[in-house]
Design an enzyme around this catalytic site. Structure first.
Site, PDB file in Angstrom:
ATOM      1  N   GLU A 222      37.405   2.383 -20.406  1.00  0.00           N
ATOM      2  CA  GLU A 222      38.427   2.592 -21.435  1.00  0.00           C
ATOM      3  C   GLU A 222      39.409   3.600 -20.863  1.00  0.00           C
ATOM      4  O   GLU A 222      39.078   4.782 -20.720  1.00  0.00           O
ATOM      5  CB  GLU A 222      37.796   3.153 -22.704  1.00  0.00           C
ATOM      6  CG  GLU A 222      36.781   2.219 -23.288  1.00  0.00           C
ATOM      7  CD  GLU A 222      36.605   2.438 -24.778  1.00  0.00           C
ATOM      8  OE1 GLU A 222      35.940   1.617 -25.391  1.00  0.00           O
ATOM      9  OE2 GLU A 222      37.134   3.422 -25.306  1.00  0.00           O
TER      10      GLU A 222
ATOM     11  N   CYS B 263      44.699   8.404 -26.262  1.00  0.00           N
ATOM     12  CA  CYS B 263      44.908   7.230 -25.412  1.00  0.00           C
ATOM     13  C   CYS B 263      45.907   6.294 -26.072  1.00  0.00           C
ATOM     14  O   CYS B 263      46.667   5.617 -25.402  1.00  0.00           O
ATOM     15  CB  CYS B 263      43.587   6.523 -25.151  1.00  0.00           C
ATOM     16  SG  CYS B 263      42.668   6.176 -26.651  1.00  0.00           S
TER      17      CYS B 263
HETATM   18  P1  NAD Z   1      39.591  11.845 -16.275  1.00  0.00           P
HETATM   19  O1  NAD Z   1      39.677  10.495 -15.630  1.00  0.00           O
HETATM   20  O2  NAD Z   1      40.202  12.990 -15.579  1.00  0.00           O
HETATM   21  O3  NAD Z   1      38.072  12.246 -16.542  1.00  0.00           O
HETATM   22  C1  NAD Z   1      37.221  11.469 -17.343  1.00  0.00           C
HETATM   23  C2  NAD Z   1      35.775  11.768 -16.979  1.00  0.00           C
HETATM   24  O4  NAD Z   1      35.529  11.327 -15.650  1.00  0.00           O
HETATM   25  C3  NAD Z   1      35.404  13.249 -17.004  1.00  0.00           C
HETATM   26  O5  NAD Z   1      34.125  13.383 -17.561  1.00  0.00           O
HETATM   27  C4  NAD Z   1      35.405  13.611 -15.522  1.00  0.00           C
HETATM   28  O6  NAD Z   1      34.574  14.703 -15.210  1.00  0.00           O
HETATM   29  C5  NAD Z   1      34.891  12.338 -14.895  1.00  0.00           C
HETATM   30  N1  NAD Z   1      35.228  12.136 -13.485  1.00  0.00           N
HETATM   31  C6  NAD Z   1      36.321  12.579 -12.823  1.00  0.00           C
HETATM   32  N2  NAD Z   1      36.290  12.137 -11.530  1.00  0.00           N
HETATM   33  C7  NAD Z   1      35.149  11.407 -11.397  1.00  0.00           C
HETATM   34  C8  NAD Z   1      34.565  10.691 -10.315  1.00  0.00           C
HETATM   35  N3  NAD Z   1      35.131  10.641  -9.118  1.00  0.00           N
HETATM   36  N4  NAD Z   1      33.399  10.031 -10.532  1.00  0.00           N
HETATM   37  C9  NAD Z   1      32.811  10.058 -11.748  1.00  0.00           C
HETATM   38  N5  NAD Z   1      33.313  10.733 -12.804  1.00  0.00           N
HETATM   39  C10 NAD Z   1      34.480  11.397 -12.637  1.00  0.00           C
HETATM   40  O7  NAD Z   1      40.222  11.663 -17.733  1.00  0.00           O
HETATM   41  P2  NAD Z   1      40.433  12.767 -18.850  1.00  0.00           P
HETATM   42  O8  NAD Z   1      41.533  13.677 -18.444  1.00  0.00           O
HETATM   43  O9  NAD Z   1      39.132  13.354 -19.254  1.00  0.00           O
HETATM   44  O10 NAD Z   1      40.911  11.895 -20.079  1.00  0.00           O
HETATM   45  C11 NAD Z   1      42.237  11.539 -20.298  1.00  0.00           C
HETATM   46  C12 NAD Z   1      42.441  10.057 -20.005  1.00  0.00           C
HETATM   47  O11 NAD Z   1      41.502   9.295 -20.755  1.00  0.00           O
HETATM   48  C13 NAD Z   1      43.806   9.553 -20.426  1.00  0.00           C
HETATM   49  O12 NAD Z   1      44.290   8.677 -19.446  1.00  0.00           O
HETATM   50  C14 NAD Z   1      43.507   8.795 -21.715  1.00  0.00           C
HETATM   51  O13 NAD Z   1      44.459   7.821 -22.028  1.00  0.00           O
HETATM   52  C15 NAD Z   1      42.171   8.229 -21.404  1.00  0.00           C
HETATM   53  N6  NAD Z   1      41.447   7.867 -22.625  1.00  0.00           N
HETATM   54  C16 NAD Z   1      41.263   6.549 -22.925  1.00  0.00           C
HETATM   55  C17 NAD Z   1      40.622   6.170 -24.092  1.00  0.00           C
HETATM   56  C18 NAD Z   1      40.441   4.743 -24.466  1.00  0.00           C
HETATM   57  O14 NAD Z   1      39.710   4.484 -25.412  1.00  0.00           O
HETATM   58  N7  NAD Z   1      41.056   3.783 -23.808  1.00  0.00           N
HETATM   59  C19 NAD Z   1      40.154   7.161 -24.973  1.00  0.00           C
HETATM   60  C20 NAD Z   1      40.338   8.501 -24.635  1.00  0.00           C
HETATM   61  C21 NAD Z   1      40.987   8.838 -23.449  1.00  0.00           C
END
Ligand code: NAD
Length: 459
Positions: A230, A264
């Site tokens: 997502e 999001c």
């Molecule tokens: P992010 O991608 O920076 O991090 C998300 C998660 O991934 C965190 O727990 C982080 O620690 C982990 N992570 C980071 N690098 C990783 C790796 N290499 N391997 C495994 N895990 C890793 O995103 P964020 O800043 O936490 O969230 C914001 C983003 O999420 C925005 O783009 C937003 O649109 C999206 N989002 C989407 C939805 C949806 O339902 N489509 C809902 C909420 C947020």
């Protein structure tokens, strides 16, 4: 150590030991060993634990809301709104999990030599839940609640920005009777998430950015495990020429600025018909100007700081690019000078799809408005995006809205509303907004795998 810093005050709230590759491995092994017994636990008992958890969350609502506000800056009222709405999601899962788990008899045959055909549903096993920070109560529980109800063990890694929130939710799960072994929490950031992906897991359910989602898809390719992503959005809305301008502006201002635009499904692009453009833009600017910016602990505050300081730089760059390409800044346009960590609520006009602010996820209180001459132009521009999470059309005519939204490549279609999620409908992205669905029956089924039974009676 993981440092937890309050984005509103820049004060260090706490330091927590981060999981290492070894400790992550140990948690997954414990989950693996415990999962079969959890699956054998009657669904009514699993439901009972989740029901109890829901009650505990409600009883601890004020503490949980303050924890979230302290670690990611969400205005307290919006943290409370998130917790209030969580109960509705949990109720949906509780009401529907048993039905989704039921066997399906596809063909009945009791005659000698006849074959009964049946589908049963089994849990995936041990799944990773790697989560975002912007709505941790929603996006975490969208995964771990149906994941646990369907008999999976869920290894939960909250975002490093909302770790205390994640740990608090897990503690209440244990109090409610969910065994620690089937719901371990991994503490840490990207390296802890990467270590989790290295383990022998049966699925990964990720909420976060496209960049990380892509990395996860690449890392797990070849493993043949379930990968659900997502991801982000650049969600458009089109305001037709027949609307109540004030009502559309009020709805879209909220859709763009709620949670400081860090949703999001925040509205990130507005297209408005030229016939009503001037009055709509004036109404939108007026509404946004009235939003209360300030201390997130104050219950009247509507816009708090951004959760991540780095995002201020992203917004600076988008504004510089937009200005250089001819955009007009009608409101805001820069960091808040009085408050470190805040970006001014910003409204831009005269934007084009060549500008980063209309192409790349802003994830902040910034909205661009582009004037269009026809419905066809609006549909073309709405589709001009790498993302496909949600899209909205504002018009008095339902027929017009459904016709236009039918042509937009997005997972959710809104008529006269935006930034809205229903537990009963699938939450699903297209293109760079992801793959798979949470919520609805689809969001329960996604944690299960079918087994096809061919049962031939002796002749
Ligand atoms: P992010 O991608 O920076 O991090 C998300 C998660 O991934 C965190 O727990 C982080 O620690 C982990 N992570 C980071 N690098 C990783 C790796 N290499 N391997 C495994 N895990 C890793 O995103 P964020 O800043 O936490 O969230 C914001 C983003 O999420 C925005 O783009 C937003 O649109 C999206 N989002 C989407 C939805 C949806 O339902 N489509 C809902 C909420 C947020």
């Amino acid at each position: 150590m993981l440092k937890i810093v309050n984005p509103a005050t820049q004060q260090l709230i706490s330091e927590l030991p981060e999981d290492t590759a070894d400790s992550v491995k140990a948690k997954v092994l414990v989950a693996r060993a415990a999962q079969p017994a959890w699956w054998r636990t009657p669904i009514e008992a699993r439901k009972g634990a989740i029901e109890k958890w829901k009650i505990l969350v409600a009883e601890n609502k004020d503490r949980l809301a303050r924890t979230l506000t302290a670690e990611m800056g969400k205005p307290l009222q919006q943290a409370l709104n998130e917790l209030n709405a969580l109960a509705g999601r949990v109720d949906f899962f509780l009401a529907n999990a048993a039905r989704v788990l039921e066997d399906e008899i596809v063909q009945v045959s009791s005659a000698p030599g006849g074959t009964e055909e049946r589908v049963s549903w089994e849990p995936l096993g041990v799944v990773a839940n790697i989560s975002a920070w912007n709505y941790p109560y929603f996006v975490g529980s969208n995964v771990f609640v149906p994941g646990l109800l369907t008999g999976n063990a869920v290894v939960y890694k909250p975002s490093e920005l909302t770790t205390q929130t994640g740990l608090a939710l897990a503690e209440l799960m244990y109090q409610a009777g969910v065994p620690r072994a089937v719901f371990p929490v991994v503490v840490g950031g990207a390296s802890a998430g990467a270590a989790l992906l290295e383990q022998a897991i049966d699925g990964v359910f990720f909420t976060g950015s496209y960049a990380t989602g892509k990395r996860i898809a690449e890392t797990t390719a070849g493993r043949m495990i379930k990968v659900q992503l997502e991801l982000g959005g650049k969600d458009p809305a089109y305001v037709c020429d027949d609307v109540d301008v004030e009502a559309a502006a009020a709805s879209l201002a909220d859709g763009a600025m709620y949670n400081a635009g860090q949703s999001c499904c925040s509205v990130e692009r507005i297209y408005v018909h030229e016939k009503i453009a001037r009055s709509f833009i004036d109404a939108l600017v007026k509404t946004v100007r009235e939003f209360v910016v300030g201390d997130p602990l104050d219950l009247t505050t509507y816009i708090g700081p951004l959760a991540r300081e780095q995002q201020l730089g992203v917004l600076d760059a988008q504004l510089a690019d937009a200005r250089a390409k001819g955009a007009k800044v009608l409101l805001g346009g820069q960091r808040d000078e009085a408050r470190k960590g805040w970006f001014q609520p910003t409204v831009l006009s005269d934007v084009t799809s060549e500008m980063s602010v209309m192409r790349d996820e802003s994830f902040g209180p910034v909205i661009g408005i582009q004037i269009v001459a026809s419905d066809e132009e609006a549909v073309r521009l709405m589709n001009e995006s790498e993302y496909g999470l949600t899209a909205g059309v504002y018009t008095k005519s339902r027929e017009r809205a459904e016709r236009l939204l039918g042509q937009v490549n997005a997972g959710s279609a809104y008529w006269n509303c935006c930034d809205r999620v229903s537990p009963a409908l699938p939450w699903t992205g297209r293109k760079h907004s992801g793959i798979g669905s949470t919520l609805s029956s689809h969001g329960i089924r996604t944690f299960l795998q079918p087994k096809a039974w061919h049962l031939r009676s002796p002749s």
